[in-house]
Design a protein around this motif. Structure first.
Motif, PDB file in Angstrom:
ATOM      1  N   THR A 174      27.779  21.110  36.535  1.00 45.72           N
ATOM      2  CA  THR A 174      28.327  21.088  37.905  1.00 45.72           C
ATOM      3  C   THR A 174      29.662  20.360  38.079  1.00 45.72           C
ATOM      4  OG1 THR A 174      26.983  19.147  38.378  1.00 45.72           O
ATOM      5  CG2 THR A 174      26.107  21.264  39.104  1.00 45.72           C
ATOM      6  N   LYS A 175      30.057  19.532  37.103  1.00 46.21           N
ATOM      7  CA  LYS A 175      31.287  18.780  37.324  1.00 46.21           C
ATOM      8  C   LYS A 175      32.526  19.624  37.070  1.00 46.21           C
ATOM      9  CE  LYS A 175      29.177  14.895  38.329  1.00 46.21           C
ATOM     10  NZ  LYS A 175      27.806  15.040  37.833  1.00 46.21           N
ATOM     11  N   ILE A 176      32.479  20.462  36.031  1.00 44.54           N
ATOM     12  CA  ILE A 176      33.640  21.294  35.730  1.00 44.54           C
ATOM     13  C   ILE A 176      33.931  22.242  36.882  1.00 44.54           C
ATOM     14  CG2 ILE A 176      34.321  23.295  34.331  1.00 44.54           C
ATOM     15  CD1 ILE A 176      33.887  21.766  31.921  1.00 44.54           C
ATOM     16  N   SER A 177      32.876  22.714  37.522  1.00 45.86           N
ATOM     17  CA  SER A 177      33.067  23.693  38.586  1.00 45.86           C
ATOM     18  C   SER A 177      33.414  23.055  39.924  1.00 45.86           C
ATOM     19  CB  SER A 177      31.790  24.519  38.736  1.00 45.86           C
ATOM     20  OG  SER A 177      30.693  23.643  38.968  1.00 45.86           O
ATOM     21  N   GLY A 178      33.337  21.728  40.009  1.00 44.91           N
ATOM     22  CA  GLY A 178      33.659  21.081  41.271  1.00 44.91           C
ATOM     23  C   GLY A 178      32.624  21.323  42.353  1.00 44.91           C
ATOM     24  N   GLU A 179      31.343  21.354  41.963  1.00 38.35           N
ATOM     25  CA  GLU A 179      30.288  21.583  42.943  1.00 38.35           C
ATOM     26  C   GLU A 179      29.671  20.283  43.439  1.00 38.35           C
ATOM     27  OE1 GLU A 179      27.337  24.664  41.699  1.00 38.35           O
ATOM     28  OE2 GLU A 179      28.788  24.970  40.093  1.00 38.35           O
ATOM     29  N   GLU A 180      30.071  19.153  42.845  1.00 29.63           N
ATOM     30  CA  GLU A 180      29.360  17.914  43.126  1.00 29.63           C
ATOM     31  C   GLU A 180      29.794  17.300  44.462  1.00 29.63           C
ATOM     32  OE1 GLU A 180      26.977  16.676  41.048  1.00 29.63           O
ATOM     33  OE2 GLU A 180      26.570  14.913  42.265  1.00 29.63           O
ATOM     34  N   ASP A 181      31.087  17.053  44.572  1.00 30.66           N
ATOM     35  CA  ASP A 181      31.581  16.364  45.775  1.00 30.66           C
ATOM     36  C   ASP A 181      32.404  17.339  46.612  1.00 30.66           C
ATOM     37  OD1 ASP A 181      30.668  13.558  45.118  1.00 30.66           O
ATOM     38  OD2 ASP A 181      31.857  14.023  43.339  1.00 30.66           O
ATOM     39  N   ARG A 182      31.704  18.307  47.182  1.00 32.40           N
ATOM     40  CA  ARG A 182      32.426  19.427  47.762  1.00 32.40           C
ATOM     41  C   ARG A 182      33.127  19.089  49.067  1.00 32.40           C
ATOM     42  NH1 ARG A 182      27.219  22.869  48.289  1.00 32.40           N
ATOM     43  NH2 ARG A 182      27.354  22.208  46.153  1.00 32.40           N
ATOM     44  N   TYR A 183      32.704  18.025  49.743  1.00 35.03           N
ATOM     45  CA  TYR A 183      33.360  17.689  51.015  1.00 35.03           C
ATOM     46  C   TYR A 183      34.553  16.763  50.774  1.00 35.03           C
ATOM     47  CZ  TYR A 183      28.486  18.886  51.921  1.00 35.03           C
ATOM     48  OH  TYR A 183      27.256  19.478  51.882  1.00 35.03           O
ATOM     49  N   SER A 184      34.411  15.844  49.831  1.00 37.18           N
ATOM     50  CA  SER A 184      35.469  14.858  49.592  1.00 37.18           C
ATOM     51  C   SER A 184      36.424  15.271  48.494  1.00 37.18           C
ATOM     52  CB  SER A 184      34.841  13.524  49.189  1.00 37.18           C
ATOM     53  OG  SER A 184      34.133  13.682  47.961  1.00 37.18           O
ATOM     54  N   ARG A 185      35.977  16.213  47.656  1.00 34.65           N
ATOM     55  CA  ARG A 185      36.738  16.662  46.480  1.00 34.65           C
ATOM     56  C   ARG A 185      37.018  15.514  45.514  1.00 34.65           C
ATOM     57  NH1 ARG A 185      34.868  20.172  45.714  1.00 34.65           N
ATOM     58  NH2 ARG A 185      36.301  21.703  44.918  1.00 34.65           N
ATOM     59  N   THR A 186      36.138  14.542  45.451  1.00 33.19           N
ATOM     60  CA  THR A 186      36.318  13.423  44.526  1.00 33.19           C
ATOM     61  C   THR A 186      35.574  13.665  43.207  1.00 33.19           C
ATOM     62  OG1 THR A 186      34.441  12.306  45.565  1.00 33.19           O
ATOM     63  CG2 THR A 186      36.641  11.714  46.360  1.00 33.19           C
ATOM     64  N   ASP A 187      35.372  14.917  42.866  1.00 36.10           N
ATOM     65  CA  ASP A 187      34.584  15.261  41.671  1.00 36.10           C
ATOM     66  C   ASP A 187      35.084  14.606  40.387  1.00 36.10           C
ATOM     67  OD1 ASP A 187      33.002  17.997  42.703  1.00 36.10           O
ATOM     68  OD2 ASP A 187      34.935  17.621  43.632  1.00 36.10           O
ATOM     69  N   LEU A 188      36.398  14.432  40.297  1.00 28.75           N
ATOM     70  CA  LEU A 188      36.914  13.907  39.033  1.00 28.75           C
ATOM     71  C   LEU A 188      36.475  12.461  38.796  1.00 28.75           C
ATOM     72  CD1 LEU A 188      40.501  15.489  38.839  1.00 28.75           C
ATOM     73  CD2 LEU A 188      38.367  16.279  37.804  1.00 28.75           C
ATOM     74  N   TRP A 189      36.199  11.720  39.866  1.00 31.48           N
ATOM     75  CA  TRP A 189      35.651  10.367  39.700  1.00 31.48           C
ATOM     76  C   TRP A 189      34.287  10.461  39.004  1.00 31.48           C
ATOM     77  CZ3 TRP A 189      37.430   5.646  42.307  1.00 31.48           C
ATOM     78  CH2 TRP A 189      38.570   5.821  43.091  1.00 31.48           C
ATOM     79  N   ASP A 190      33.461  11.361  39.500  1.00 32.12           N
ATOM     80  CA  ASP A 190      32.124  11.534  38.921  1.00 32.12           C
ATOM     81  C   ASP A 190      32.208  12.053  37.494  1.00 32.12           C
ATOM     82  OD1 ASP A 190      31.552  11.064  41.588  1.00 32.12           O
ATOM     83  OD2 ASP A 190      29.897  12.502  41.662  1.00 32.12           O
ATOM     84  N   PHE A 191      33.109  12.982  37.311  1.00 34.80           N
ATOM     85  CA  PHE A 191      33.338  13.562  35.984  1.00 34.80           C
ATOM     86  C   PHE A 191      33.612  12.429  34.994  1.00 34.80           C
ATOM     87  CE2 PHE A 191      35.238  17.684  34.122  1.00 34.80           C
ATOM     88  CZ  PHE A 191      35.181  17.225  32.817  1.00 34.80           C
ATOM     89  N   LYS A 192      34.582  11.593  35.366  1.00 37.59           N
ATOM     90  CA  LYS A 192      34.971  10.496  34.472  1.00 37.59           C
ATOM     91  C   LYS A 192      33.809   9.513  34.283  1.00 37.59           C
ATOM     92  CE  LYS A 192      38.049   8.014  32.097  1.00 37.59           C
ATOM     93  NZ  LYS A 192      37.562   6.664  32.108  1.00 37.59           N
ATOM     94  N   ALA A 193      33.058   9.275  35.339  1.00 42.75           N
ATOM     95  CA  ALA A 193      31.928   8.338  35.232  1.00 42.75           C
ATOM     96  C   ALA A 193      30.870   8.877  34.270  1.00 42.75           C
ATOM     97  CB  ALA A 193      31.325   8.091  36.617  1.00 42.75           C
ATOM     98  N   ASN A 194      30.609  10.185  34.315  1.00 43.18           N
ATOM     99  CA  ASN A 194      29.680  10.786  33.353  1.00 43.18           C
ATOM    100  C   ASN A 194      30.215  10.637  31.925  1.00 43.18           C
ATOM    101  OD1 ASN A 194      28.527  13.651  35.358  1.00 43.18           O
ATOM    102  ND2 ASN A 194      27.837  11.535  35.311  1.00 43.18           N
ATOM    103  N   VAL A 195      31.500  10.875  31.772  1.00 42.35           N
ATOM    104  CA  VAL A 195      32.119  10.731  30.448  1.00 42.35           C
ATOM    105  C   VAL A 195      31.983   9.280  29.979  1.00 42.35           C
ATOM    106  CG1 VAL A 195      34.300  10.790  29.167  1.00 42.35           C
ATOM    107  CG2 VAL A 195      33.745  12.631  30.768  1.00 42.35           C
TER     108      VAL A 195
END
Ligand code: HEM
Lengths: 276, 435
Positions: A174-195
């Motif tokens: 779900t992180k690559i597709s940007g489905e996680e933080d769909r209202y704030s568009r802060t997905d890359l924060w989560d992406f990096k945190a998972n990494v």
């Protein structure tokens, strides 16, 4: 929070109980005690930070300070995302803390839609803190409950070693597709945190992995580096990230290679280290 | 028995009663890529696997090696899928690695065999969805490349097939970007749908950092497993509009016809490496079937130009009768704008636009308005894109059939020439041209 870490005793007990395959592996069960103890320290640190950050975040929400609440949303979540494989062992809490609207037939309107993403919906889609107070209280109560449950948790080696793969599977799903933080568009924060969370596990295990399969370790390092290099292009001052919408199609495609390779390689890590 | 007897020009081999030595070696090579420790490197140790006795399975092994790839003139298998990929390589060397690995996997999958039993502590290297023994099952995997592979990344611009471009929309198209184009296209066909999916999953699993799926579409055809010319000729399959589709197609068993209309010939104005390849057009064409089913039969037949039950040209009695347009200059029998009349007016001037169609029916889901999302996965091959598909499609633009169809995706690709020997790999001619 203080985790009691009677490393050797607890560690060995846990290894005995939780099945460490032996025979063929060049890694002795006892070799895993130290990295797992270190990982517990990491988890304890992250969950402490989560409680503290959630406290500040929910306070801003309740105070009606929209700008501050928006600013604190992503940096609060990263502590959860880093330790997701541990946190999501409590499925009731994982659901109330991190569920997405997709999981409900009535989507955002469902009264059981709570947690980070429900508040995110208010802050970013509705651009308001109205009626978020009770949701903020619940979120803080939930993460505090999580903290206390983690305190009593035994971490089987397989769960820790497998946690790295789990985090990367999250990214691939779900992180690559940007489905996680769909209202704030802060997905890359989560992406990096998972990494970060995955890399933490891989780093702690690195001496063992290198010994068991040096090539695998090199490939893991290379692919983490590739992912981080692309993410760095989108970092902003103070550990932050640009909106997911800024991620170019080219970079999104380029991320898929190393992420998928990491998922394949990490799926073999338990086997390589001889843990179930 | 040799793996293949080429006297007939037949593109595929019967299953060997006993596994051939060459097939065995191929299999060995194919299995060298993935070792038990999870190494994905090409230097992995060669691990043995047992090749299978395909004759016992009742289905067949298509030949991988040859001047042309399988899956073009091969009679159509019952299941087909097209999968477009983005190539993740960042250098020519990495691109070569990818094509070598892909070749190795296709060789193995088309040949079939038994993967090595794996240490249960590791994820199994094979998905297992076709069981512990992988049957060839008439599998063909056909690799083609899109125009984007020849952009700045790999320095291949000068070697691009002359007519290869990104597909542009036609007037009736509603192209969706997420269903279009790609650096690499794989057309995977087999007698069983599970075999097709098995092959796709194998390729995805063995190329994690080399290929990223961009879009895919699977399809089906009402045909029996390939009979290799021994069974009586198959009836023409029908498309989802209920009409026989393929009646007037080029005969793919006629090598001379294929050389004339389908294969790029040596000495043509295409780059030298391209000889033995062909242009592939893929179009995902949605059909508005509810509306079609509410259309009077005579109107349906006028739109296509053929009798729905028999497939005969209107006013004639048998499916393969000539439409005899010369005797119907005003279109009283077969309307001038009927699909078949526009697609192929059968004049000397339009003889150059003959192409080989090899499409599948597809059925996906329902649309937001609750209508069926199904149609034709149109695939065709031709030596010359301009005088083939483009000329035909231009004639079809504005045809009455358009009211019932809407192309939404696809792309233009160039099918790589075949791999002649065990030593070769797909795209070797493109990447290391002889001077
Ligand atoms: C959903 C879209 C389409 C449908 C339902 C359809 C249907 C048919 C049918 C029923 C026939 C008669 C049987 C046969 O000879 O095979 C036919 C023939 C043909 N179609 Fe299509 N077709 C479609 C799209 C296309 C496209 C996109 C092209 C190429 C640009 C094409 C080219 C041809 C050709 C060349 C023939 C043979 C004409 C002849 O030689 O008499 N068709 N099609």
């Amino acid at each position: 929070m203080k985790l009691s870490l009677s490393v050797s005793a607890a560690g060995f007990a846990l290894l005995g109980a939780c099945g460490v395959a032996s025979a063929a592996s060049v890694i002795a069960p006892a070799d895993l005690v130290a990295p797992i103890a270190d990982y517990k320290i990491y988890v304890a640190g992250e969950v402490d930070a989560l409680v503290k950050a959630t406290h500040d975040f929910t306070e801003a929400v309740k105070a009606g300070d929209l700008a501050k609440a928006q600013a604190l949303y992503a940096p609060t979540r990263v502590h959860y995302e880093r330790i997701e494989p541990v946190a999501d062992q409590f499925s009731d809490l994982d659901k109330s803390i991190d569920v997405r609207a997709d999981d409900f037939a009535a989507k955002e309107a469902d009264p059981n839609f709570t947690g980070f993403h429900r508040i995110e919906y208010g802050l970013y889609a509705k651009k308001s803190t109205d009626a978020l107070g009770p949701l903020a209280d619940k979120l803080l109560a939930d993460v505090t409950e999580l903290q206390s449950r983690i305190q009593g948790l035994t971490l089987p080696p397989g769960k820790v070693v497998g946690g790295a793969a789990e985090l990367v599977e999250e990214i691939a799903k779900t992180k690559i597709s940007g489905e996680e933080d769909r209202y704030s568009r802060t997905d890359l924060w989560d992406f990096k945190a998972n990494v970060d969370g995955a890399r933490q596990i891989v780093s702690l295990l690195q001496p063992l992995t290198s010994k068991a399969n040096a090539k695998l370790q090199t490939r893991l390092d290379d692919n983490f580096t590739k992912v981080e290099a692309i993410l760095t292009k989108y970092s902003t001052a103070g550990d932050g990230f640009e909106s997911y919408d800024a991620l170019s199609k080219k970079d999104r495609t380029a991320l898929r290679g190393p992420v998928t390779a990491l998922a394949e390689d990490l799926s073999k890590l338990r086997g390589v280290l001889g843990v179930k | 028995m040799s793996e293949h007897d080429n006297r007939s020009g037949c593109p595929f081999a019967f299953a060997a009663a006993k596994p051939s030595r060459r097939g065995l070696l191929t299999g060995l090579a194919a299995f060298g890529g993935l070792t038990i420790d999870g190494s994905l490197s090409a230097d992995a140790a060669v691990r043995p696997h047992r090749p299978i006795d395909a004759a016992a399975s009742g289905r067949h092994r298509l030949r991988f090696h040859g001047r042309h790839q399988a899956g073009v003139v091969t009679p159509q298998q019952a299941h087909g899928m097209v999968v477009a990929f983005d190539v993740l390589a960042t250098s020519r060397d990495e691109l070569q690695e990818m094509f070598k690995r892909l070749t190795e996997r296709i060789r193995f999958l088309m040949h079939g065999g038994t993967p090595e039993a794996i240490d249960p502590k590791f994820p199994p290297p094979d998905s297992g969805i076709v069981g512990p023994v992988i049957q060839p099952d008439d599998l063909s995997i056909t690799a083609s490349v899109g125009a984007s592979l020849f952009d700045g990344r790999f320095g291949l611009a000068a070697r691009k097939p002359r007519q290869l471009v990104a597909m542009a929309g036609f007037p009736n198209d509603s192209l969706q970007e997420e269903l279009c184009h790609g650096d690499l296209m794989l057309q995977i066909c087999a007698s069983g749908a599970d075999t097709v999916i098995h092959a796709l999953r194998d390729i995805i699993k063995t190329t994690p950092d080399q290929l990223a799926v961009r879009w895919m579409q699977d399809g089906f055809l009402p045909v029996e497993p390939l009979s290799f010319g021994h069974a009586p000729a198959q009836p023409t399959p029908r498309n989802l509009l209920g009409f026989k589709d393929g009646t007037a197609n080029l005969r793919s068993t006629d090598p001379e016809l294929m050389d004339r209309h389908v294969w790029v010939k040596p000495g043509s104005d295409e780059p030298r490496w391209a000889a033995g390849g062909t242009y592939q057009v893929v179009r995902i064409i949605r059909q508005f079937v509810e509306r079609w089913d509410r259309t009077p039969l005579q109107e349906q037949e006028g739109i296509i130009g053929r009798d729905k039950a028999t497939g005969a040209p209107l006013g004639r009695s048998r499916e393969h009768d000539d439409p005899a347009y010369a005797s119907d200059p005003k279109g009283l029998r077969i309307p001038l704008d009927a699909h078949i009349r526009l697609a192929n007016p059968r004049t000397t001037e339009t003889a150059s636009s003959l192409l080989l169609r090899r499409g599948y029916n597809y059925s996906r889901s329902v649309t937001a308005s609750g209508q069926l999302d199904m149609g034709l996965l149109f695939v065709c091959f031709q030596a010359d894109l301009e005088s083939g598909f483009l000329a035909v499609q231009r004639r079809l633009n504005g045809e009455p059939l358009e009211e019932y169809i809407n192309p939404v995706g696809g792309g233009y690709f160039f099918v790589l020439p075949g791999v002649a020997t065990d030593a070769g790999y797909l795209a070797d001619g493109l990447l290391t041209p002889q001077t």
